[in-house]
Design a protein around this motif. Sequence first.
Motif, PDB file in Angstrom:
ATOM      1  N   PHE A   1      41.108  29.234  50.238  1.00 53.54           N
ATOM      2  CA  PHE A   1      41.789  30.083  49.416  1.00 53.54           C
ATOM      3  C   PHE A   1      42.707  29.255  48.668  1.00 53.54           C
ATOM      4  CE2 PHE A   1      41.136  33.868  52.130  1.00 53.54           C
ATOM      5  CZ  PHE A   1      39.973  34.574  51.336  1.00 53.54           C
ATOM      6  N   MET A   2      43.517  28.359  49.203  1.00 53.04           N
ATOM      7  CA  MET A   2      44.438  27.398  48.440  1.00 53.04           C
ATOM      8  C   MET A   2      43.869  26.470  47.627  1.00 53.04           C
ATOM      9  SD  MET A   2      46.604  26.754  51.824  1.00 53.04           S
ATOM     10  CE  MET A   2      47.667  25.433  51.561  1.00 53.04           C
ATOM     11  N   ASN A   3      42.725  25.853  48.199  1.00 52.01           N
ATOM     12  CA  ASN A   3      41.820  25.022  47.160  1.00 52.01           C
ATOM     13  C   ASN A   3      41.411  25.881  46.216  1.00 52.01           C
ATOM     14  OD1 ASN A   3      40.912  22.261  47.668  1.00 52.01           O
ATOM     15  ND2 ASN A   3      40.688  22.675  49.697  1.00 52.01           N
ATOM     16  N   TYR A   4      40.689  26.768  46.131  1.00 49.60           N
ATOM     17  CA  TYR A   4      40.199  27.382  44.992  1.00 49.60           C
ATOM     18  C   TYR A   4      41.118  27.809  44.081  1.00 49.60           C
ATOM     19  CZ  TYR A   4      36.153  29.472  42.581  1.00 49.60           C
ATOM     20  OH  TYR A   4      35.454  29.779  41.803  1.00 49.60           O
ATOM     21  N   ILE A   5      42.165  28.847  44.537  1.00 50.53           N
ATOM     22  CA  ILE A   5      43.118  29.487  43.949  1.00 50.53           C
ATOM     23  C   ILE A   5      44.129  28.820  43.291  1.00 50.53           C
ATOM     24  CG2 ILE A   5      44.417  31.553  43.811  1.00 50.53           C
ATOM     25  CD1 ILE A   5      41.331  32.209  43.873  1.00 50.53           C
ATOM     26  N   VAL A   6      44.810  27.859  44.307  1.00 49.24           N
ATOM     27  CA  VAL A   6      46.127  27.335  43.906  1.00 49.24           C
ATOM     28  C   VAL A   6      45.918  26.577  42.263  1.00 49.24           C
ATOM     29  CG1 VAL A   6      47.818  25.559  44.357  1.00 49.24           C
ATOM     30  CG2 VAL A   6      47.406  27.057  45.884  1.00 49.24           C
TER      31      VAL A   6
ATOM     32  N   ILE B   1      49.436  35.741  49.703  1.00 52.14           N
ATOM     33  CA  ILE B   1      48.430  36.883  49.484  1.00 52.14           C
ATOM     34  C   ILE B   1      48.919  38.136  49.131  1.00 52.14           C
ATOM     35  CG2 ILE B   1      45.887  37.662  50.267  1.00 52.14           C
ATOM     36  CD1 ILE B   1      45.609  34.770  51.456  1.00 52.14           C
ATOM     37  N   PHE B   2      49.587  38.477  50.271  1.00 56.33           N
ATOM     38  CA  PHE B   2      49.904  40.142  50.144  1.00 56.33           C
ATOM     39  C   PHE B   2      50.892  40.198  48.850  1.00 56.33           C
ATOM     40  CE2 PHE B   2      49.606  39.828  54.875  1.00 56.33           C
ATOM     41  CZ  PHE B   2      48.379  40.495  54.876  1.00 56.33           C
ATOM     42  N   SER B   3      51.542  39.252  48.641  1.00 57.22           N
ATOM     43  CA  SER B   3      52.517  39.206  47.368  1.00 57.22           C
ATOM     44  C   SER B   3      51.601  39.509  45.973  1.00 57.22           C
ATOM     45  CB  SER B   3      53.576  38.078  47.287  1.00 57.22           C
ATOM     46  OG  SER B   3      54.289  38.065  48.216  1.00 57.22           O
ATOM     47  N   GLU B   4      50.761  38.802  45.996  1.00 56.31           N
ATOM     48  CA  GLU B   4      49.748  38.720  44.882  1.00 56.31           C
ATOM     49  C   GLU B   4      48.937  40.204  44.950  1.00 56.31           C
ATOM     50  OE1 GLU B   4      49.259  35.951  42.675  1.00 56.31           O
ATOM     51  OE2 GLU B   4      50.972  35.388  43.890  1.00 56.31           O
ATOM     52  N   VAL B   5      48.459  40.663  45.926  1.00 58.84           N
ATOM     53  CA  VAL B   5      47.713  41.756  45.963  1.00 58.84           C
ATOM     54  C   VAL B   5      48.519  43.052  45.824  1.00 58.84           C
ATOM     55  CG1 VAL B   5      46.263  43.165  47.444  1.00 58.84           C
ATOM     56  CG2 VAL B   5      45.893  40.791  47.327  1.00 58.84           C
ATOM     57  N   LEU B   6      49.630  43.041  46.451  1.00 53.25           N
ATOM     58  CA  LEU B   6      50.635  44.219  46.207  1.00 53.25           C
ATOM     59  C   LEU B   6      50.900  44.485  44.732  1.00 53.25           C
ATOM     60  CD1 LEU B   6      52.476  44.212  49.594  1.00 53.25           C
ATOM     61  CD2 LEU B   6      50.940  46.027  48.809  1.00 53.25           C
TER      62      LEU B   6
ATOM     63  N   PHE C   1      41.519  38.729  54.897  1.00 53.45           N
ATOM     64  CA  PHE C   1      40.551  39.736  54.468  1.00 53.45           C
ATOM     65  C   PHE C   1      40.834  40.371  53.090  1.00 53.45           C
ATOM     66  CE2 PHE C   1      38.967  40.479  59.103  1.00 53.45           C
ATOM     67  CZ  PHE C   1      37.810  39.681  58.802  1.00 53.45           C
ATOM     68  N   SER C   2      42.041  40.595  52.893  1.00 57.67           N
ATOM     69  CA  SER C   2      42.697  41.093  51.675  1.00 57.67           C
ATOM     70  C   SER C   2      42.363  40.230  50.553  1.00 57.67           C
ATOM     71  CB  SER C   2      44.514  41.320  51.959  1.00 57.67           C
ATOM     72  OG  SER C   2      44.897  41.692  50.727  1.00 57.67           O
ATOM     73  N   GLY C   3      42.728  38.865  50.930  1.00 55.25           N
ATOM     74  CA  GLY C   3      42.544  37.571  49.882  1.00 55.25           C
ATOM     75  C   GLY C   3      40.877  37.733  49.423  1.00 55.25           C
ATOM     76  N   ALA C   4      40.090  37.707  50.540  1.00 57.11           N
ATOM     77  CA  ALA C   4      38.729  37.690  50.443  1.00 57.11           C
ATOM     78  C   ALA C   4      37.976  39.101  49.558  1.00 57.11           C
ATOM     79  CB  ALA C   4      37.881  37.988  51.698  1.00 57.11           C
ATOM     80  N   PHE C   5      38.671  40.260  49.906  1.00 57.22           N
ATOM     81  CA  PHE C   5      38.190  41.339  48.860  1.00 57.22           C
ATOM     82  C   PHE C   5      38.783  40.868  47.253  1.00 57.22           C
ATOM     83  CE2 PHE C   5      36.555  43.131  52.238  1.00 57.22           C
ATOM     84  CZ  PHE C   5      35.737  43.905  52.242  1.00 57.22           C
ATOM     85  N   TYR C   6      40.190  40.491  47.285  1.00 57.34           N
ATOM     86  CA  TYR C   6      40.637  40.319  45.904  1.00 57.34           C
ATOM     87  C   TYR C   6      40.163  39.071  45.144  1.00 57.34           C
ATOM     88  CZ  TYR C   6      44.770  39.321  42.796  1.00 57.34           C
ATOM     89  OH  TYR C   6      45.698  39.244  42.010  1.00 57.34           O
TER      90      TYR C   6
END
Lengths: 608, 116
Positions: free
Chosen positions: A85-90, A258-263, A394-399
């Motif tokens: 996730f860090m690689n793809y998203i940051v 991830i939770f901070s982004e999703v929430l 999993f939260s990051g995966a769905f997001y």
Amino acid sequence: MSQAYAKKSVLWDWLTTVDHKKIGILYLAAGGFFFALGGLEAMLMRIQLMFPELGFVSEQTFNELLTMHGTTMIFLAAMPLLFGFMNYIVPLQIGARDVAFPFLNSLGFWLFFFGGVLLNLSWFLGGAPDAGWTAYTPLSSAYSGTGIDYYVLGLQISGIGTLIAGINFLVTIINMRAPGMSMMRMPLFTWSSFVASALILFAFPALTVGLLLLMFERLFGATYFAVEMGGNVVIWQHLFWIFGHPEVYILILPAFGIFSEVLATFSKKRLFGYSAMVFATLIIGFLGFMVWAHHMFTVGIGPVANAIFAVATMAIAVPTGIKIFNWLFTMWGGRIQFTTANLFAIGFIPSFVMGGVTGIMLATSAANYQFHDTYFVVAHFHYVIIGGVVLGLFSGAFYWWPRMFGYKLNETLGKWFFWLFLFGFHLTFFVQHFVGLMGMPRRVASYLPGQGLDSLNLISTVGAFFMAFAFILFAVNVVVSVKNKSEADPWDGRTLEWGIPSPTPEYNFAQTPLVRELDPLWYEKMHGNGKLKAAEPLDDIHMPNGSILPIIMSFGLFVAAFGLIYLVHPVTIIGLLITLVCMFVRSIKEDHGYHIHKEDIQNEEGAG
Amino acid sequence: MDPHVSDPSAPLKGGPSKKTEKKLAKEARHQVVSFVFMIFLTSVAFLTVASDTIPNRFAIPFILLIAVVQVLMQLYYFMHLNDRGNGWNNIMLWTGIFVAIMTVPTLMLLIGVIKF
């Protein structure tokens, strides 16, 4: 000079890629594989413990399973998945076209991969490591078979990869931010990745040194841990936990991000207390270095030292509490959407708080003498790691799935997955608190009947089957949702990664975006025309060339590791030579990359 | 356009400006002064041990102290840590030093024979 872009075969393209997005996906794929492997090992252990005195696996196999489960899950599953996730998203979140060192990024991945493969080959070559994931000396130095050699060298190689990746992210986040993206406008996931990378930079050397000492002890007859020769077995425990405690924050901080982004996204609100969140992240990272001895309360470091480490440990509950309250206030009064990603984030809060509470109990050093090495500890760290890191993954995966793969995961299946997984998780690990309080030690292959442990262990195993079944649902979801094409911004996102076309172009941003506020895309939606403003005119984009060297370099170390394990020096030398020759080639060969031309970008952007 | 812009490997043309020249001269002076000072510190360290003027008990902390001064001068004058644009380098460096200061002596105490 730069060359024209040439079409390559798909396999060659993936093996040589230096694109942060493809490397991110490689990390996710390899991490997912090892996650399934670690899960399988867990299931075998749970089946063995289902009934008292069951002979499903032998004691030796059980020791190997528990060691490999822990090692695999921490080093080969949780960290690589977060790195994915860090690689793809940051880079997308900070408006960059790639990480600072694309070649090193690829090298980091392949080192991790070959380290993981080496570690797992031990199953077929004389037995897996069997001294626990902590590999305490003297058990690991004097009383274990070749498995520990695989552990030492496998972790050493994948550790180099992790260190490289950590440094790469630090440099990327410091140097590659788009105009206007000040540190205090960075999304929380980028911030937490930054702090986690700093922890990697400062914590991994301790592991490297520890592993090096253990390697010298086992292979070359050194006596750092041999008491009869004046050594000290406790040195290993200190070195391991000086690394090991920051390691758990390396895992949990990106999940917090991830939770901070999703929430925030699914509450349709700006993250509550952004600066407090950043500050809390820094404090957690900072305190993480001062609490390692709370893993060693029963070693005999003395009451004053125990008290100091106990108080320091409890202090970490303060910044973590700040975070929990900020997430609750983010949801407060928001328009909450219960998507699967958000369900995982909401489910995380109570689950993680339970793990935090048992953490405070364990930090009470006097009580720790009772809890130490029982299932209570197992329950605690599974509550923080599954309830924190895995739910975050999993939260990051769905997001981020629509961003990474261009399709949305099925929400109905996703919700089934969430509820089954959450139910299975609590069923498995909640009862383990009581199993532990009744005195069942961890890491034992069996237990006697009639001690009140039978039914609770059975319940725990049933819960594990729920989790396994839920994970299969997730795998099915990945396959059946492929046709479920998604638009570029399916969640009405707030940060830069949602402001670019889907699928993500190779160059990420046709024009580097101009960042005007925290949550830049949301700002443009509210105050602009909903599109990111450009900070530069459209021009040719300079791209790095792919390279096969990282894979060969890592393979060289892999070969050298075999030479060391079996003490066949020519093989070691050949392996190291392969690596050194690759480094030499990389150093002298000029490679200026290539350009994607303005016209091609215009065509692509126009069509998409 | 200067060819260096499109191709970083192309050689640069022309000499430095007057201002840059002045700055370079000043830097060179700093280098020489700090170099001489460091030679002085090294000789002091040597003389401290070679002559018996200073008691042994004091010699070791004293040498360590001038070693710290010398390391700092190396970092800031020779490795240019005090130049502009080195903020992050400083942050990471000092964080690392801080972590080491916290862990290494603690570790030495904890695995030593002294128990509190």
